[in-house]
Structure formats: C-alpha cells, structure tokens
Motif scaffolding. Structure first.
Motif, PDB file in Angstrom:
ATOM      1  N   LEU A   4       0.860  -1.185   0.000  1.00 20.59           N
ATOM      2  CA  LEU A   4       0.000   0.000   0.000  1.00 20.59           C
ATOM      3  C   LEU A   4       0.894   1.231   0.000  1.00 20.59           C
ATOM      4  CD1 LEU A   4      -2.602  -1.033   2.739  1.00 20.59           C
ATOM      5  CD2 LEU A   4      -2.781  -1.329   0.269  1.00 20.59           C
ATOM      6  N   VAL A   5       0.626   2.133  -0.908  1.00 19.33           N
ATOM      7  CA  VAL A   5       1.428   3.345  -1.006  1.00 19.33           C
ATOM      8  C   VAL A   5       0.510   4.553  -0.926  1.00 19.33           C
ATOM      9  CG1 VAL A   5       3.030   4.678  -2.406  1.00 19.33           C
ATOM     10  CG2 VAL A   5       3.175   2.181  -2.395  1.00 19.33           C
ATOM     11  N   GLU A   6       0.730   5.365   0.107  1.00 18.82           N
ATOM     12  CA  GLU A   6      -0.071   6.569   0.290  1.00 18.82           C
ATOM     13  C   GLU A   6       0.638   7.775  -0.320  1.00 18.82           C
ATOM     14  OE1 GLU A   6      -0.530   4.567   4.555  1.00 18.82           O
ATOM     15  OE2 GLU A   6       1.161   5.059   3.240  1.00 18.82           O
ATOM     16  N   SER A   7      -0.146   8.771  -0.655  1.00 17.18           N
ATOM     17  CA  SER A   7       0.387  10.040  -1.123  1.00 17.18           C
ATOM     18  C   SER A   7      -0.626  11.136  -0.854  1.00 17.18           C
ATOM     19  CB  SER A   7       0.715   9.983  -2.617  1.00 17.18           C
ATOM     20  OG  SER A   7      -0.448   9.715  -3.368  1.00 17.18           O
ATOM     21  N   GLY A   8      -0.155  12.390  -0.905  1.00 18.34           N
ATOM     22  CA  GLY A   8      -1.066  13.514  -0.801  1.00 18.34           C
ATOM     23  C   GLY A   8      -1.034  14.281   0.500  1.00 18.34           C
ATOM     24  N   GLY A   9      -0.237  13.838   1.455  1.00 17.11           N
ATOM     25  CA  GLY A   9      -0.159  14.577   2.698  1.00 17.11           C
ATOM     26  C   GLY A   9       0.575  15.893   2.521  1.00 17.11           C
ATOM     27  N   GLY A  10       0.586  16.697   3.588  1.00 11.77           N
ATOM     28  CA  GLY A  10       1.288  17.964   3.512  1.00 11.77           C
ATOM     29  C   GLY A  10       0.859  18.906   4.611  1.00 11.77           C
ATOM     30  N   LEU A  11       1.230  20.164   4.429  1.00  9.29           N
ATOM     31  CA  LEU A  11       0.924  21.223   5.395  1.00  9.29           C
ATOM     32  C   LEU A  11      -0.159  22.122   4.808  1.00  9.29           C
ATOM     33  CD1 LEU A  11       1.565  22.940   7.940  1.00  9.29           C
ATOM     34  CD2 LEU A  11       3.326  24.080   6.569  1.00  9.29           C
ATOM     35  N   VAL A  12      -1.180  22.388   5.601  1.00 14.40           N
ATOM     36  CA  VAL A  12      -2.289  23.218   5.141  1.00 14.40           C
ATOM     37  C   VAL A  12      -2.787  24.058   6.305  1.00 14.40           C
ATOM     38  CG1 VAL A  12      -4.031  21.455   5.616  1.00 14.40           C
ATOM     39  CG2 VAL A  12      -4.467  23.176   3.851  1.00 14.40           C
ATOM     40  N   GLN A  13      -3.346  25.207   6.003  1.00 13.64           N
ATOM     41  CA  GLN A  13      -3.914  26.044   7.042  1.00 13.64           C
ATOM     42  C   GLN A  13      -5.298  25.534   7.434  1.00 13.64           C
ATOM     43  OE1 GLN A  13      -3.806  30.095   5.502  1.00 13.64           O
ATOM     44  NE2 GLN A  13      -1.895  30.481   6.614  1.00 13.64           N
ATOM     45  N   ALA A  14      -5.693  25.862   8.640  1.00 16.66           N
ATOM     46  CA  ALA A  14      -7.023  25.481   9.108  1.00 16.66           C
ATOM     47  C   ALA A  14      -8.075  26.001   8.137  1.00 16.66           C
ATOM     48  CB  ALA A  14      -7.265  26.035  10.504  1.00 16.66           C
ATOM     49  N   LEU A  18      -7.184  18.849   1.706  1.00  8.90           N
ATOM     50  CA  LEU A  18      -6.170  17.956   1.165  1.00  8.90           C
ATOM     51  C   LEU A  18      -6.862  16.704   0.658  1.00  8.90           C
ATOM     52  CD1 LEU A  18      -3.247  17.996   3.789  1.00  8.90           C
ATOM     53  CD2 LEU A  18      -3.147  18.857   1.442  1.00  8.90           C
ATOM     54  N   ARG A  19      -6.223  16.048  -0.296  1.00 11.61           N
ATOM     55  CA  ARG A  19      -6.730  14.776  -0.799  1.00 11.61           C
ATOM     56  C   ARG A  19      -5.630  13.734  -0.712  1.00 11.61           C
ATOM     57  NH1 ARG A  19      -7.977  12.622  -6.776  1.00 11.61           N
ATOM     58  NH2 ARG A  19      -9.890  11.412  -6.397  1.00 11.61           N
ATOM     59  N   LEU A  20      -5.917  12.681   0.017  1.00  9.29           N
ATOM     60  CA  LEU A  20      -4.982  11.570   0.145  1.00  9.29           C
ATOM     61  C   LEU A  20      -5.361  10.452  -0.821  1.00  9.29           C
ATOM     62  CD1 LEU A  20      -4.714  11.262   4.048  1.00  9.29           C
ATOM     63  CD2 LEU A  20      -3.449  12.765   2.493  1.00  9.29           C
ATOM     64  N   SER A  21      -4.344   9.755  -1.293  1.00  6.56           N
ATOM     65  CA  SER A  21      -4.559   8.592  -2.150  1.00  6.56           C
ATOM     66  C   SER A  21      -3.812   7.407  -1.586  1.00  6.56           C
ATOM     67  CB  SER A  21      -4.056   8.867  -3.571  1.00  6.56           C
ATOM     68  OG  SER A  21      -4.712   9.957  -4.168  1.00  6.56           O
ATOM     69  N   CYS A  22      -4.328   6.220  -1.825  1.00  4.24           N
ATOM     70  CA  CYS A  22      -3.663   4.988  -1.417  1.00  4.24           C
ATOM     71  C   CYS A  22      -3.873   3.952  -2.505  1.00  4.24           C
ATOM     72  CB  CYS A  22      -4.206   4.485  -0.092  1.00  4.24           C
ATOM     73  SG  CYS A  22      -3.556   2.863   0.379  1.00  4.24           S
ATOM     74  N   ALA A  23      -2.781   3.498  -3.079  1.00  2.52           N
ATOM     75  CA  ALA A  23      -2.839   2.505  -4.141  1.00  2.52           C
ATOM     76  C   ALA A  23      -2.328   1.166  -3.625  1.00  2.52           C
ATOM     77  CB  ALA A  23      -2.009   2.958  -5.332  1.00  2.52           C
ATOM     78  N   LYS A  75      -8.550   0.483 -10.158  1.00  2.00           N
ATOM     79  CA  LYS A  75      -7.174   0.867  -9.846  1.00  2.00           C
ATOM     80  C   LYS A  75      -6.726   0.387  -8.472  1.00  2.00           C
ATOM     81  CE  LYS A  75      -7.303   5.086 -12.664  1.00  2.00           C
ATOM     82  NZ  LYS A  75      -7.139   6.560 -12.648  1.00  2.00           N
ATOM     83  N   ASN A  76      -7.605  -0.312  -7.747  1.00  2.00           N
ATOM     84  CA  ASN A  76      -7.293  -0.729  -6.367  1.00  2.00           C
ATOM     85  C   ASN A  76      -6.797   0.449  -5.544  1.00  2.00           C
ATOM     86  OD1 ASN A  76      -8.023  -3.427  -6.706  1.00  2.00           O
ATOM     87  ND2 ASN A  76      -5.975  -4.036  -7.350  1.00  2.00           N
ATOM     88  N   THR A  77      -7.496   1.535  -5.665  1.00  2.00           N
ATOM     89  CA  THR A  77      -7.078   2.788  -5.033  1.00  2.00           C
ATOM     90  C   THR A  77      -8.235   3.392  -4.254  1.00  2.00           C
ATOM     91  OG1 THR A  77      -5.452   3.236  -6.764  1.00  2.00           O
ATOM     92  CG2 THR A  77      -6.202   5.112  -5.464  1.00  2.00           C
ATOM     93  N   ILE A  78      -7.907   3.941  -3.099  1.00  2.00           N
ATOM     94  CA  ILE A  78      -8.887   4.719  -2.358  1.00  2.00           C
ATOM     95  C   ILE A  78      -8.378   6.138  -2.178  1.00  2.00           C
ATOM     96  CG2 ILE A  78      -9.862   2.749  -1.138  1.00  2.00           C
ATOM     97  CD1 ILE A  78      -8.315   3.711   1.368  1.00  2.00           C
ATOM     98  N   TYR A  79      -9.324   7.004  -1.897  1.00  4.56           N
ATOM     99  CA  TYR A  79      -9.026   8.415  -1.717  1.00  4.56           C
ATOM    100  C   TYR A  79      -9.691   8.910  -0.432  1.00  4.56           C
ATOM    101  CZ  TYR A  79      -8.208   7.725  -6.696  1.00  4.56           C
ATOM    102  OH  TYR A  79      -7.769   7.222  -7.900  1.00  4.56           O
ATOM    103  N   LEU A  80      -9.120   9.939   0.129  1.00  3.06           N
ATOM    104  CA  LEU A  80      -9.733  10.600   1.271  1.00  3.06           C
ATOM    105  C   LEU A  80      -9.691  12.096   0.995  1.00  3.06           C
ATOM    106  CD1 LEU A  80     -10.997  10.104   4.091  1.00  3.06           C
ATOM    107  CD2 LEU A  80      -8.757  10.689   5.054  1.00  3.06           C
ATOM    108  N   GLN A  81     -10.856  12.648   0.682  1.00  4.87           N
ATOM    109  CA  GLN A  81     -10.963  14.087   0.486  1.00  4.87           C
ATOM    110  C   GLN A  81     -11.246  14.712   1.840  1.00  4.87           C
ATOM    111  OE1 GLN A  81     -10.576  16.028  -2.354  1.00  4.87           O
ATOM    112  NE2 GLN A  81     -10.745  17.740  -0.905  1.00  4.87           N
TER     113      GLN A  81
END
Length: 121
Positions: A4-14, A18-23, A75-81
C-alpha cells in the motif's frame, strides 16, 4: 504480497483541504475493505473512515461531514478528500486493506507507510 502506497499529505492552514490517495498492488484477487486511520503524537491510532467492496462508507464522528472516502476498484485505489481541516486533524494518516488473494484466501490487514498531514492554526 500486498503493498500500500499513500500520497497527498502535507501542510495546510485550518479550513483548507487535502486529498490523500492509497494505491494497493501485489497478488490481489479482490480487495474486501480499505480504510484510513490516523495517529497523532502521543495518541493511539484511530479509525478515520472505511469503505468495503459494497461501497457502504463508515466515518469517525470527528470527521463526518468534512471527510469523504471513495474508491476506484479498477485501480485498487482509495481516496480521502479532507475539507474544513482543523489543527486537531494533524496526524500521520495510514492506509489499511483487507485483501482476498483468491476465492478462498483472505489476508490482512495490510498497512501503508503513512503520510503526514499537518494543519496549522
């Protein structure tokens, strides 16, 4: 066998998004359920959201109405908006999956390496 490989994290203001992906990859016949968990410093890992093959989503009360989990089965992928982010959402977010390797063999859960989400106030 399964990665499982995640991507999309980072720094954001309140208040930001962000949108995370996991393949998922490997010897996968079908994915039964995938989900997102998070762990803040000094706290236990907690459920954020899950989505089984049926598509019936489940959310932690703390993220309902702000986060949306979705999946692309092809794509066997999930997302978290993640919208309307709060400082208390700061954590390492982990992807999780229970996988069917064949019609008779189910294994897991598997975990990704995690992706850091930091929400500044």
């Amino acid at each position: 066998q399964v990665q499982l490989v995640e991507s999309g994290g980072g720094l954001v203001q309140a208040g930001g998004s962000l949108r995370l992906s996991c393949a998922a990859s490997g010897s996968i016949f079908r994915i039964n359920v995938m989900g997102w968990y998070r762990q803040a410093p000094g706290k236990q890992r907690e459920l954020v959201a899950t989505i089984p093959s049926s598509g019936n989503t489940n959310y932690a009360d703390s993220v309902k109405g702000r986060f949306t989990i979705s999946r692309d089965n092809a794509k066997n992928t999930i997302y978290l908006q993640m919208n309307s982010l709060k400082p208390e959402d700061t954590a390492v977010y982990y992807c999780n999956a229970v996988v069917r390797l064949s019609t008779t063999r189910t294994t897991g859960p598997y975990w990704g390496q995690g992706t850091q989400v930091t929400v500044s106030s």
